[in-house]
Design a protein around this motif. Structure first.
Motif, PDB file in Angstrom:
ATOM      1  N   LEU A   1      -3.067 -13.619  25.405  1.00 61.97           N
ATOM      2  CA  LEU A   1      -4.371 -13.412  25.109  1.00 61.97           C
ATOM      3  C   LEU A   1      -4.713 -14.756  24.143  1.00 61.97           C
ATOM      4  O   LEU A   1      -4.074 -15.192  23.227  1.00 61.97           O
ATOM      5  CB  LEU A   1      -4.435 -12.275  24.031  1.00 61.97           C
ATOM      6  N   THR A   2      -5.936 -15.177  24.323  1.00 63.94           N
ATOM      7  CA  THR A   2      -6.559 -16.198  23.845  1.00 63.94           C
ATOM      8  C   THR A   2      -7.766 -16.064  23.034  1.00 63.94           C
ATOM      9  O   THR A   2      -8.500 -15.064  23.819  1.00 63.94           O
ATOM     10  CB  THR A   2      -6.733 -17.660  24.539  1.00 63.94           C
ATOM     11  N   ILE A   3      -8.203 -16.414  21.960  1.00 62.72           N
ATOM     12  CA  ILE A   3      -9.473 -16.405  21.150  1.00 62.72           C
ATOM     13  C   ILE A   3     -10.120 -17.516  20.727  1.00 62.72           C
ATOM     14  O   ILE A   3      -9.371 -18.340  20.048  1.00 62.72           O
ATOM     15  CB  ILE A   3      -9.161 -15.285  20.120  1.00 62.72           C
ATOM     16  N   THR A   4     -11.352 -17.589  21.340  1.00 65.30           N
ATOM     17  CA  THR A   4     -11.997 -18.623  20.645  1.00 65.30           C
ATOM     18  C   THR A   4     -13.096 -18.265  19.663  1.00 65.30           C
ATOM     19  O   THR A   4     -13.610 -17.286  19.828  1.00 65.30           O
ATOM     20  CB  THR A   4     -12.792 -19.684  21.911  1.00 65.30           C
ATOM     21  N   GLN A   5     -13.231 -19.258  18.569  1.00 64.65           N
ATOM     22  CA  GLN A   5     -14.140 -18.636  17.499  1.00 64.65           C
ATOM     23  C   GLN A   5     -15.196 -19.745  17.439  1.00 64.65           C
ATOM     24  O   GLN A   5     -15.097 -21.075  17.516  1.00 64.65           O
ATOM     25  CB  GLN A   5     -13.307 -18.815  16.361  1.00 64.65           C
ATOM     26  N   ASP A   6     -16.529 -19.079  17.201  1.00 68.52           N
ATOM     27  CA  ASP A   6     -17.598 -20.106  17.207  1.00 68.52           C
ATOM     28  C   ASP A   6     -18.345 -19.483  15.734  1.00 68.52           C
ATOM     29  O   ASP A   6     -18.855 -18.158  15.703  1.00 68.52           O
ATOM     30  CB  ASP A   6     -18.482 -19.742  18.371  1.00 68.52           C
ATOM     31  N   TYR A   7     -18.340 -20.285  14.800  1.00 71.00           N
ATOM     32  CA  TYR A   7     -18.882 -20.094  13.444  1.00 71.00           C
ATOM     33  C   TYR A   7     -20.310 -20.247  13.271  1.00 71.00           C
ATOM     34  O   TYR A   7     -20.580 -21.555  13.354  1.00 71.00           O
ATOM     35  CB  TYR A   7     -18.175 -20.468  12.252  1.00 71.00           C
ATOM     36  N   GLY A   8     -21.214 -19.667  13.530  1.00 72.88           N
ATOM     37  CA  GLY A   8     -22.694 -19.820  13.576  1.00 72.88           C
ATOM     38  C   GLY A   8     -23.269 -19.580  12.156  1.00 72.88           C
ATOM     39  O   GLY A   8     -22.352 -19.109  11.272  1.00 72.88           O
ATOM     40  N   SER A   9     -24.504 -19.741  11.930  1.00 72.95           N
ATOM     41  CA  SER A   9     -25.153 -19.694  10.468  1.00 72.95           C
ATOM     42  C   SER A   9     -25.285 -18.327  10.132  1.00 72.95           C
ATOM     43  O   SER A   9     -25.373 -17.713   9.006  1.00 72.95           O
ATOM     44  CB  SER A   9     -26.526 -20.470  10.459  1.00 72.95           C
ATOM     45  N   ARG A  10     -25.385 -17.306  11.217  1.00 69.01           N
ATOM     46  CA  ARG A  10     -25.612 -16.138  11.058  1.00 69.01           C
ATOM     47  C   ARG A  10     -24.678 -15.021  11.278  1.00 69.01           C
ATOM     48  O   ARG A  10     -24.446 -14.019  10.911  1.00 69.01           O
ATOM     49  CB  ARG A  10     -26.931 -15.584  11.613  1.00 69.01           C
ATOM     50  N   GLU A  11     -23.809 -15.477  12.211  1.00 73.22           N
ATOM     51  CA  GLU A  11     -22.818 -14.524  12.917  1.00 73.22           C
ATOM     52  C   GLU A  11     -21.576 -15.424  13.355  1.00 73.22           C
ATOM     53  O   GLU A  11     -21.578 -16.596  13.771  1.00 73.22           O
ATOM     54  CB  GLU A  11     -23.244 -13.781  13.975  1.00 73.22           C
ATOM     55  N   VAL A  12     -20.440 -14.576  13.595  1.00 73.58           N
ATOM     56  CA  VAL A  12     -19.405 -15.364  14.106  1.00 73.58           C
ATOM     57  C   VAL A  12     -19.125 -14.714  15.402  1.00 73.58           C
ATOM     58  O   VAL A  12     -18.937 -13.583  15.703  1.00 73.58           O
ATOM     59  CB  VAL A  12     -17.923 -15.145  13.353  1.00 73.58           C
TER      60      VAL A  12
END
Length: 401
Positions: A307-318
């Motif tokens: 399993l791989t997980i990428t994260q994208d931290y935006g201004s209002r949501e993850v």
């Protein structure tokens, strides 16, 4: 794009994929040291069974959690789901929520153990409320006894149970009891009742009410009660008082305690009949389809796939994008990622577009993720869920909304 697998190989614990001023993704390494153990819901070895959490924890672990909470004066709400809990939770949303909001859910009924085994959960025996009570009695001497407050039960039962406990050299010492009589959870939540309970200075509050009323009362007064450990332990108080005799050990091991309970309390036959009919329906319409669906999805991916997980931290949501099998083998990989997402107190969007399998353990982790986010006023949304994956969510009892 960074993945949890790549960063773990590099020796990092947490990572964050945020957005720069130009809108491009950039990695931010939060910490290079190993994570300290954190006692939160994400740390629990919890499984989702028909929408309710079930902790795979033995008696020794339960006793340790209770004594740690009592010593540190931290809240620990224990629920002990049995067959009636499982059935009631399917039609009563507030009752189901009371189980999800609990800090520990141990299996009380053997039918729940059998369902857990069928699903593949590593639970071999039940950890019933009455067994927890008995184990605490024999767990320590008077010098380290837990102070107990008994609430509810038939008229006079709490007082008799208290006298019995205090006449023995046991790990429990009763410092108070109260019987509010037959009334609603709201009526038994008056200031004078809560003040009496808090004034006892007890470590462990045992409620003995009907299952729905007991769970409702504990949830209603969660912030007002000062006793750290609380639990609704069913008929445990009656067993201690001697008003009801408990089934012999061999009947409990065979899952036949319900027959003994009907002998002791004949009015229970209707509840057991209705619950038995309901669980048969759930077995064929939910449990077996869940087992079949998860088995079929497991066959579609290679055994060595991770399993791989990428994260994208935006201004209002993850946004967390998962790829590969989301199952028990990879929960440890997902926990630190989920914990990082919770820490920023934003909405979390989980993309399952590339998930090829999921099981009860990972659904349990998602249940705990949603719980922690909602406690902060945030939410979790699931997107990219294939029809086959959606069926597993539905059979497992985890709402997509």
């Amino acid at each position: 794009m960074l993945t949890t697998q790549g960063l773990q190989e590099a020796g990092t614990s947490y990572y964050r994929v945020g957005r720069s001023g130009t809108g491009r993704e950039r990695p931010e390494i939060d910490a290079l040291m190993p994570d300290p153990p954190i006692a939160d819901d994400l740390s629990r070895d919890v499984y989702c069974v028909l929408g309710i959490p079930i902790d795979a924890i033995g008696m020794r672990g339960v006793l340790r959690r209770i004594r740690d909470a009592a010593r540190q004066r931290t809240r620990l709400l224990i629920s002990t789901p049995n067959l009636n809990f499982l059935v009631t939770s399917q039609s009563n949303r507030s009752f189901r929520d009371s189980l999800i909001l609990s800090d520990l859910c141990t299996v009380d009924g053997m039918p729940v153990v059998w369902i857990a085994r069928l699903i593949g959960i590593p639970i071999r025996t039940r950890t019933a409320g009455a067994d927890i009570f008995d184990a605490l009695k024999s767990d320590a001497g008077p010098a380290t006894s837990l102070k107990l407050f008994l609430f509810g039960g038939p008229e006079g039962a709490a007082e008799r149970a208290a006298r019995t406990l205090n006449s023995q050299s046991a790990g429990l010492r009763c410092v108070g009891w109260s019987n509010p009589g037959y009334c609603s959870a709201e009526e038994m939540s008056g200031d004078h009742i809560i003040e009496e309970i808090n004034a006892s200075g007890a470590d462990f509050l045992v409620a003995s009410l009907s299952s729905q009323k007991g769970q409702s009362w504990l949830q209603r007064n969660h912030q007002r009660l000062e006793i750290p450990v609380r639990a609704h332990l069913g008929a445990a108080l009656n067993f201690q008082a001697g008003t009801v005799r408990r089934a012999p050990v061999f009947m409990r091991r065979l899952g036949l305690e319900w027959l003994w309970r009907i002998k002791e309390e004949p009015y229970l036959w209707r509840r057991y009949w209705n619950d038995g009919a309901a669980i048969l329906r759930l077995l064929f319409t939910r449990v077996l389809p869940f087992v079949a669906s998860t088995w079929w999805m497991r066959r579609t991916h290679e055994r060595g796939e991770a399993l791989t997980i990428t994260q994208d931290y935006g201004s209002r949501e993850v946004t967390l994008s998962l790829s590969g099998p989301a199952d028990a083998r990879h929960v440890d990989r997902a926990i630190p990622v989920f914990r990082s997402a919770v820490a920023v107190r934003k909405r979390v969007r989980l993309d399952f577009s590339n998930v090829c399998a999921i099981d009860a353990r990972f659904l349990g982790l998602l249940l705990m993720l949603r719980k922690q986010l909602e406690s902060q006023g945030c939410s979790a949304t699931f997107v990219g869920v294939s029809p086959q994956l959606a069926r597993i969510f539905r059979f497992g009892g985890l709402d997509l909304q």
